[in-house]
Design an enzyme around this catalytic site. Structure first.
Site, PDB file in Angstrom:
ATOM      1  N   CYS A 257     -10.405  11.783  10.646  1.00 39.66           N
ATOM      2  CA  CYS A 257     -10.947  12.917  10.629  1.00 39.66           C
ATOM      3  C   CYS A 257     -11.658  13.600  11.820  1.00 39.66           C
ATOM      4  O   CYS A 257     -11.168  14.405  12.589  1.00 39.66           O
ATOM      5  CB  CYS A 257     -11.681  13.312   9.238  1.00 39.66           C
ATOM      6  SG  CYS A 257     -11.196  13.026   7.660  1.00 39.66           S
TER       7      CYS A 257
HETATM    8  N1  LIG Z   1      -8.496   9.693   4.778  1.00 38.35           N
HETATM    9  C1  LIG Z   1      -9.584  10.711   4.733  1.00 38.35           C
HETATM   10  O1  LIG Z   1     -10.407  10.163   4.503  1.00 38.35           O
HETATM   11  C2  LIG Z   1      -9.016  12.207   4.513  1.00 38.35           C
HETATM   12  C3  LIG Z   1     -10.335  12.949   4.032  1.00 38.35           C
HETATM   13  C4  LIG Z   1     -10.096  14.381   3.832  1.00 38.35           C
HETATM   14  C5  LIG Z   1      -8.852  14.838   4.300  1.00 38.35           C
HETATM   15  N2  LIG Z   1      -7.797  14.119   4.916  1.00 38.35           N
HETATM   16  C6  LIG Z   1      -6.529  14.861   5.149  1.00 38.35           C
HETATM   17  O2  LIG Z   1      -5.799  14.545   4.097  1.00 38.35           O
HETATM   18  C7  LIG Z   1      -4.604  14.569   4.877  1.00 38.35           C
HETATM   19  C8  LIG Z   1      -3.642  13.372   4.298  1.00 38.35           C
HETATM   20  O3  LIG Z   1      -4.412  12.124   4.867  1.00 38.35           O
HETATM   21  P1  LIG Z   1      -4.587  10.616   4.335  1.00 38.35           P
HETATM   22  O4  LIG Z   1      -5.413   9.845   4.977  1.00 38.35           O
HETATM   23  O5  LIG Z   1      -4.232  10.744   2.953  1.00 38.35           O
HETATM   24  O6  LIG Z   1      -2.994  10.200   5.042  1.00 38.35           O
HETATM   25  P2  LIG Z   1      -2.249   9.117   4.960  1.00 38.35           P
HETATM   26  O7  LIG Z   1      -1.606   8.650   5.997  1.00 38.35           O
HETATM   27  O8  LIG Z   1      -2.959   7.861   4.353  1.00 38.35           O
HETATM   28  O9  LIG Z   1      -1.137   9.383   3.531  1.00 38.35           O
HETATM   29  C9  LIG Z   1      -0.097  10.177   3.835  1.00 38.35           C
HETATM   30  C10 LIG Z   1       1.189   9.877   3.122  1.00 38.35           C
HETATM   31  O10 LIG Z   1       1.931  10.840   3.262  1.00 38.35           O
HETATM   32  C11 LIG Z   1       3.502  10.362   3.322  1.00 38.35           C
HETATM   33  N3  LIG Z   1       4.151  11.316   3.866  1.00 38.35           N
HETATM   34  C12 LIG Z   1       4.613  12.073   5.148  1.00 38.35           C
HETATM   35  N4  LIG Z   1       5.372  12.902   5.187  1.00 38.35           N
HETATM   36  C13 LIG Z   1       5.814  12.997   3.865  1.00 38.35           C
HETATM   37  C14 LIG Z   1       6.856  14.020   3.412  1.00 38.35           C
HETATM   38  N5  LIG Z   1       7.355  14.941   4.144  1.00 38.35           N
HETATM   39  N6  LIG Z   1       6.774  13.693   2.238  1.00 38.35           N
HETATM   40  C15 LIG Z   1       6.404  12.829   1.230  1.00 38.35           C
HETATM   41  N7  LIG Z   1       5.299  11.972   1.900  1.00 38.35           N
HETATM   42  C16 LIG Z   1       5.323  12.280   3.202  1.00 38.35           C
HETATM   43  C17 LIG Z   1       3.301   9.121   4.141  1.00 38.35           C
HETATM   44  O11 LIG Z   1       4.136   8.099   4.174  1.00 38.35           O
HETATM   45  C18 LIG Z   1       1.932   8.577   3.687  1.00 38.35           C
HETATM   46  O12 LIG Z   1       2.022   7.620   2.732  1.00 38.35           O
HETATM   47  C19 LIG Z   1      -4.555  14.923   6.062  1.00 38.35           C
HETATM   48  O13 LIG Z   1      -4.308  16.051   6.686  1.00 38.35           O
HETATM   49  C20 LIG Z   1      -6.006  14.332   6.418  1.00 38.35           C
HETATM   50  O14 LIG Z   1      -6.658  14.824   7.742  1.00 38.35           O
HETATM   51  C21 LIG Z   1      -8.051  12.727   4.921  1.00 38.35           C
END
Ligand SMILES: NC(=O)c1ccc[n+]([C@@H]2O[C@H](COP(=O)([O-])OP(=O)(O)OC[C@H]3O[C@@H](n4cnc5c(N)ncnc54)[C@H](O)[C@@H]3O)[C@@H](O)[C@H]2O)c1
Length: 415
Positions: A257
């Site tokens: 983030c």
């Molecule tokens: N991690 C946090 O604490 C947090 C908090 C708030 C917001 N976010 C936001 O949420 C979003 C996701 O973050 P995250 O930490 O869960 O990411 P992550 O990398 O843990 O998970 C994302 C998943 O999406 C999959 N993926 C990618 N492209 C894909 C597609 N086209 N089809 C299907 N699956 C696909 C990946 O294989 C992965 O498993 C980001 O925008 C991030 O900024 C994250």
């Protein structure tokens, strides 16, 4: 329903949806992740294997890499990564996810974006892809909304369920659909009038944090050089019951983030208005340089107190993840510190109970023991995991640089 992306955000959401009775497909493009999920192994700390096992056993959850598994959804939530590629927002994952969902979109269904992104993404990018791929019309035939995620990994007090959820839609009917959907999952929903307002809400929250962390980090650098205990000042200021919010210095910012989201906003401001978002640039500059400051403090201590150079010294790093009690090493400043030390010729060892390997053969993973602590020329506390025995560290270490303000004693220096 379908949750596209089974990561830190998507998996807890899918588990909660199963818990309240939805039939959920966790669609993820990663074969490895889907295999692990099918075997009941969670890689997200906030989701235990028991919870995942119960979801699988209920028959209402399955993970899949197969796009066809998305067929027939009423609700689809997109939780895919939004990284920076060459310093610019990379929305290719959102585009791919929207293309997949468009193939299976049916009249009456609702698609919600949760990935963090700049204002305008839902309406300008996601809606056209969904319309083109489905031949349907957004608003008339199906609903679209945006709801930012506020998950705080490892936080036991504020969970997915009791953290208020901001929701939005591209029109009143979409807003109603999105609001009612999250109303089944969380205790409180907060509506805003448009998707751009909801997108900006998330970036405001993260930019606020980023800027305030940079403020105390810069102050910490001054205070150390002036011989003032910044932590005492922060504690004292925190006694003010209004108008002050406590932030503490550290070795830099990490995770998915803070190092990334504010740059989405500054990129958008630059791109659409031709103006720079100076607060973000300054905060990036300060926070990015904190690992250098850690190195400067360590180098000075080794040289002035022990007549040692970093080159050849044995340095024990406590923690590699970006925050306490998680194994998330993405963009972690602790990893940056490790790499800088390796580059200077130090013998670098790290204690990080939340990961299996450092992915860098030059940084060996060791267990926290009296021998490791006493054998190091210097110990650097970078992440204050609960399971670290800090009394042992304080007792056995020759010298500790504490970047988390957790230790005291004649052998301890604070950042
Ligand atoms: N991690 C946090 O604490 C947090 C908090 C708030 C917001 N976010 C936001 O949420 C979003 C996701 O973050 P995250 O930490 O869960 O990411 P992550 O990398 O843990 O998970 C994302 C998943 O999406 C999959 N993926 C990618 N492209 C894909 C597609 N086209 N089809 C299907 N699956 C696909 C990946 O294989 C992965 O498993 C980001 O925008 C991030 O900024 C994250």
């Amino acid at each position: 329903m379908v949750v596209v992306g089974q990561g830190y955000v998507g998996l807890p959401l899918a588990m909660r949806a199963v818990e309240v009775g939805y039939r959920v497909v966790g669609f993820d493009s990663s074969e490895d992740r889907v295999k692990q999920l099918a075997a009941g192994e969670s890689y997200v700390e906030d989701v235990g294997n028991e919870e995942l096992g119960a979801a699988l056993a209920s028959g209402r959850y399955r993970a899949s890499t197969e796009p066809r598994s998305c067929g027939g959804f009423d609700f689809a939530v997109i939780t895919v990564p939004t990284p920076l590629t060459e310093r610019a927002p990379d929305l290719s994952f959102i585009e791919d996810a929207a293309r997949t969902l468009a193939r299976f979109l049916r009249p009456g269904a609702t698609v919600i974006l949760e990935s963090t992104t700049y204002p305008g993404t839902t309406e300008e990018l996601v809606v056209p892809i969904l319309e083109e791929g489905s031949g349907l019309s957004a608003g008339e035939d199906f609903h679209v909304g945006y709801s930012p995620e506020r998950i705080d990994p490892g936080n036991k007090v504020w969970t997915f369920v009791n953290t208020p959820k901001v929701v939005s839609g591209i029109d009143p009917a979409s807003l109603e659909a999105v609001r009612d959907f999250y109303g089944t999952l969380v205790e409180r929903v907060v509506t805003v009038s448009g998707t751009a307002e909801a997108e900006l809400t998330k970036l405001l929250e993260n930019t606020f944090r980023h800027v305030n962390v940079a403020l105390v980090n810069e102050l910490a650098m001054f205070a150390a050089d002036m011989g003032i205990d910044i932590y005492e000042s922060i504690d004292a200021a925190s006694s003010k019951p209004f108008g002050f919010m406590r932030f503490v210095p550290g070795p830099g910012v990490g995770g998915h983030c803070l190092p990334i989201d504010p740059s989405y906003l500054s990129w958008r401001v630059q791109n659409s208005l031709g103006r720079s978002f100076r607060f973000v640039e300054l905060a990036n500059d300060i926070n990015d340089h904190m690992p250098d400051h850690v190195i400067r403090r360590l180098t000075t201590a080794l040289s002035t107190q022990f007549r040692l150079a970093v080159n050849g010294s044995r340095i024990l790093l406590l923690g590699l993840s970006y925050k306490a009690n998680t194994g998330d090493v993405r963009e972690s400043p602790a990893v940056a510190v490790a790499q800088l030390l390796v580059g200077m010729g130090a013998d670098v060892r790290a204690v990080e109970p939340h990961i299996r390997d450092t992915r860098d053969p030059r940084v060996s993973l060791v267990a926290l023991s009296a021998e490791e602590i006493a054998g190091a020329d210097a110990v650097v506390l970078l992440t204050d995991h609960d399971q670290f025995d800090l009394d042992l560290v304080q007792r056995e270490a020759r010298y500790v640089l504490d970047t988390r303000f957790r230790l005291e004693g004649p052998n301890v220096e604070r950042l």
